[in-house]
Scaffold this motif. Structure first.
Motif, short mmCIF file in Angstrom:
data_model
loop_
_atom_site.label_atom_id
_atom_site.label_comp_id
_atom_site.label_asym_id
_atom_site.label_seq_id
_atom_site.Cartn_x
_atom_site.Cartn_y
_atom_site.Cartn_z
N ILE A 64 -21.78 -17.65 9.07
CA ILE A 64 -21.96 -18.35 7.80
C ILE A 64 -23.04 -17.65 6.96
O ILE A 64 -22.89 -17.46 5.75
CB ILE A 64 -22.34 -19.83 8.05
N TRP A 65 -24.12 -17.25 7.63
CA TRP A 65 -25.24 -16.62 6.92
C TRP A 65 -24.85 -15.27 6.33
O TRP A 65 -25.20 -14.98 5.18
CB TRP A 65 -26.42 -16.46 7.88
N ILE A 66 -24.12 -14.44 7.07
CA ILE A 66 -23.82 -13.09 6.59
C ILE A 66 -22.90 -13.14 5.38
O ILE A 66 -23.02 -12.34 4.45
CB ILE A 66 -23.22 -12.21 7.72
N VAL A 67 -21.98 -14.11 5.36
CA VAL A 67 -21.10 -14.28 4.19
C VAL A 67 -21.92 -14.74 2.99
O VAL A 67 -21.77 -14.23 1.86
CB VAL A 67 -19.97 -15.27 4.50
N ALA A 68 -22.81 -15.71 3.21
CA ALA A 68 -23.64 -16.21 2.12
C ALA A 68 -24.60 -15.12 1.63
O ALA A 68 -24.87 -15.02 0.43
CB ALA A 68 -24.43 -17.43 2.59
N LYS A 69 -25.09 -14.30 2.54
CA LYS A 69 -26.01 -13.22 2.17
C LYS A 69 -25.33 -12.24 1.23
O LYS A 69 -25.91 -11.80 0.23
CB LYS A 69 -26.47 -12.49 3.44
N ALA A 70 -24.08 -11.90 1.55
CA ALA A 70 -23.35 -10.97 0.69
C ALA A 70 -23.03 -11.59 -0.67
O ALA A 70 -23.13 -10.93 -1.71
CB ALA A 70 -22.06 -10.54 1.40
N ALA A 71 -22.68 -12.88 -0.65
CA ALA A 71 -22.29 -13.54 -1.90
C ALA A 71 -23.48 -13.83 -2.80
O ALA A 71 -23.43 -13.63 -4.02
CB ALA A 71 -21.55 -14.85 -1.58
N GLU A 72 -24.59 -14.28 -2.21
CA GLU A 72 -25.74 -14.72 -3.01
C GLU A 72 -26.69 -13.59 -3.34
O GLU A 72 -27.22 -13.52 -4.46
CB GLU A 72 -26.50 -15.82 -2.25
N ASP A 73 -26.93 -12.67 -2.38
CA ASP A 73 -27.91 -11.61 -2.60
C ASP A 73 -27.26 -10.27 -2.95
O ASP A 73 -27.96 -9.31 -3.27
CB ASP A 73 -28.78 -11.42 -1.35
N GLY A 74 -25.94 -10.21 -2.84
CA GLY A 74 -25.24 -8.99 -3.20
C GLY A 74 -25.54 -7.80 -2.31
O GLY A 74 -25.56 -6.66 -2.79
N VAL A 75 -25.82 -8.03 -1.02
CA VAL A 75 -26.09 -6.90 -0.12
C VAL A 75 -24.83 -6.03 -0.01
O VAL A 75 -23.70 -6.53 -0.06
CB VAL A 75 -26.54 -7.37 1.28
N SER A 76 -25.03 -4.74 0.16
CA SER A 76 -23.91 -3.80 0.22
C SER A 76 -23.17 -3.94 1.54
O SER A 76 -23.67 -4.51 2.51
CB SER A 76 -24.41 -2.37 0.07
N GLU A 77 -21.95 -3.39 1.57
CA GLU A 77 -21.17 -3.38 2.81
C GLU A 77 -21.92 -2.65 3.91
O GLU A 77 -21.88 -3.04 5.07
CB GLU A 77 -19.82 -2.70 2.57
N GLN A 78 -22.61 -1.57 3.54
CA GLN A 78 -23.36 -0.80 4.53
C GLN A 78 -24.46 -1.64 5.16
O GLN A 78 -24.64 -1.65 6.38
CB GLN A 78 -23.95 0.45 3.87
N THR A 79 -25.21 -2.36 4.33
CA THR A 79 -26.30 -3.19 4.84
C THR A 79 -25.75 -4.33 5.70
O THR A 79 -26.29 -4.63 6.78
CB THR A 79 -27.12 -3.77 3.68
N ALA A 80 -24.68 -4.97 5.24
CA ALA A 80 -24.07 -6.04 6.03
C ALA A 80 -23.58 -5.51 7.37
O ALA A 80 -23.71 -6.18 8.41
CB ALA A 80 -22.91 -6.67 5.26
#
Length: 399
Positions: free
Chosen positions: A92-108
């Protein structure tokens, strides 16, 4: 008869396709794709794809492996309860992190790798309320003074902050944890002019050696010369295109606009160029000294088109892993333990600081803050300046 609708969790037929790309030398490179549609637990049908440079069968195999471990996207608003396990919370957190903070695919992808290796089996089955500061602190401490330990703590801190926001716990237990503190790391000593000349001579000898088969170090001398000429990160130099170079300008320049992402850094993606710099930093133009101009002119005589400056035999990008391996093989034995591609960036920073001051070193490396340059890239001064006259005047003592 109408087509039967897929059940949640099922995927459809896997299809394959080939995309041919014309390279600067006139040949063609092929990328193989395997694609299917998955109906997730929320009832939505989503396209899933994986690619390979080897074959269609390899792309299909990568896709099947991904489908086996794939979890459906989870809405950030999904309820987190006291029965939620840490593995579920991470998804749940990793999806929200990408959606809310815009982290790159590489960082995720890096976050997921750390979680899979250091926490999924060790902590993943525990529920949120079963992890307190003592448990988390002990686990992070056992990982030692590593970058992975710091990164896992950051991941856990974000996960439990989410649990606090959902009202499952009142206080984030990760805040009081600390990874093992590493001993201060001295910045690698700058490479002396004499050692640099030894390195360049060894690289030329390695690149010019005779023998059967291809020579993996043929681009190595120019690669190191451009590292020294620019002070750029190794993957930024490897990401240069001829359209980024103005060798005939006054002064001659290169503009760093992107970076290479090596194979495996993003799950399912091969080596590719990212059209932005690290951290979304702006473009950075560097004026080239003679060594950089000579390197580019030598490379230009062996390539054509406007593609990669450092092109493999098919006209594609060159992996830093391959360059690093060749550098290690080419270096004199007494320098192999201390010199890597990144060493030249630190060496350039120190040379510029010693001759022109720290601010010029910061500008050359394109750091947003001078503190970053001073802490991580500049060899510390170990001899004080000659201030005898000032102190004699201050104390009133004369010879």
């Amino acid at each position: 008869m109408p087509r039967q609708r897929m059940e949640p969790g099922e995927h459809g037929r896997i299809t394959e396709r080939v995309v041919k790309t014309k390279t600067p030398n006139g040949s063609h490179s092929e990328t193989f794709y395997a694609t299917t549609y998955v109906r997730d637990s929320d009832g939505k049908r989503r396209r899933v794809e994986r690619s390979s440079l080897k074959s269609g069968e390899d792309a299909r195999r990568l896709l099947q492996r991904h489908l086996k471990d794939r979890r459906p996207p989870v809405a950030a608003t999904q309820e987190v309860t006291e029965r939620t396990t840490l593995s579920e919370l991470f998804e749940i957190w990793i999806v929200a992190k990408a959606a809310e903070d815009g982290v790159s695919e590489q960082t995720a992808g890096q976050y997921r790798q750390v979680w899979t290796k250091h926490a999924a089996n060790q902590l993943g089955a525990l529920r949120i309320r079963e992890v307190d500061t003592t448990v988390a602190h002990g686990h992070v401490q056992r990982m030692g003074a590593t970058t992975q330990a710091k990164r896992l703590r950051m991941i856990l801190l974000g996960m439990f902050s989410m649990a606090v926001r959902f009202g499952v716990i009142a206080v984030n237990p990760i805040r009081e944890t600390k990874p093992t503190k590493a001993a201060p790391k001295e910045v690698t000593r700058k490479i002396s002019s004499e050692d640099l000349e030894r390195v360049r001579a060894a690289l030329r000898e390695y690149a010019d050696r005779e023998g059967p088969g291809p020579r993996p170090g043929r681009l190595l001398p120019a690669f190191v010369d451009l590292l020294v000429a620019t002070g750029a990160r190794p993957n930024e130099v490897l990401a240069l295109r001829w359209s980024d170079c103005n060798v005939g300008g006054d002064p001659p320049t290169v503009t760093i606009r992107g970076t290479l992402i090596d194979h495996g850094r993003i799950v399912g993606k091969p080596l590719h160029r990212q059209d932005r710099r690290k951290g979304g930093a702006p473009e950075h133009t560097v004026k080239l000294p003679r060594v950089g101009v000579d390197a580019l002119e030598e490379l230009k005589s062996h390539t054509s088109g406007e593609g990669p400056v450092f092109a493999n035999r098919d006209g594609g990008w060159v992996s830093l892993s391959n360059m690093r391996r060749s550098l290690r093989a080419a270096l004199p034995e007494d320098l192999r333990a201390t010199i890597t591609p990144h060493t030249f960036r630190r060496a350039v920073a120190t040379v510029v600081r010693d001759n022109l001051g720290p601010e010029k070193a910061q500008q050359q490396l394109s750091h947003a803050k001078l503190a970053t340059t001073e802490k991580h890239y500049l060899q510390r001064h170990t001899e004080g300046p000659d201030v005898r006259a000032v102190l004699d005047e201050y104390t009133g003592v004369r010879e």
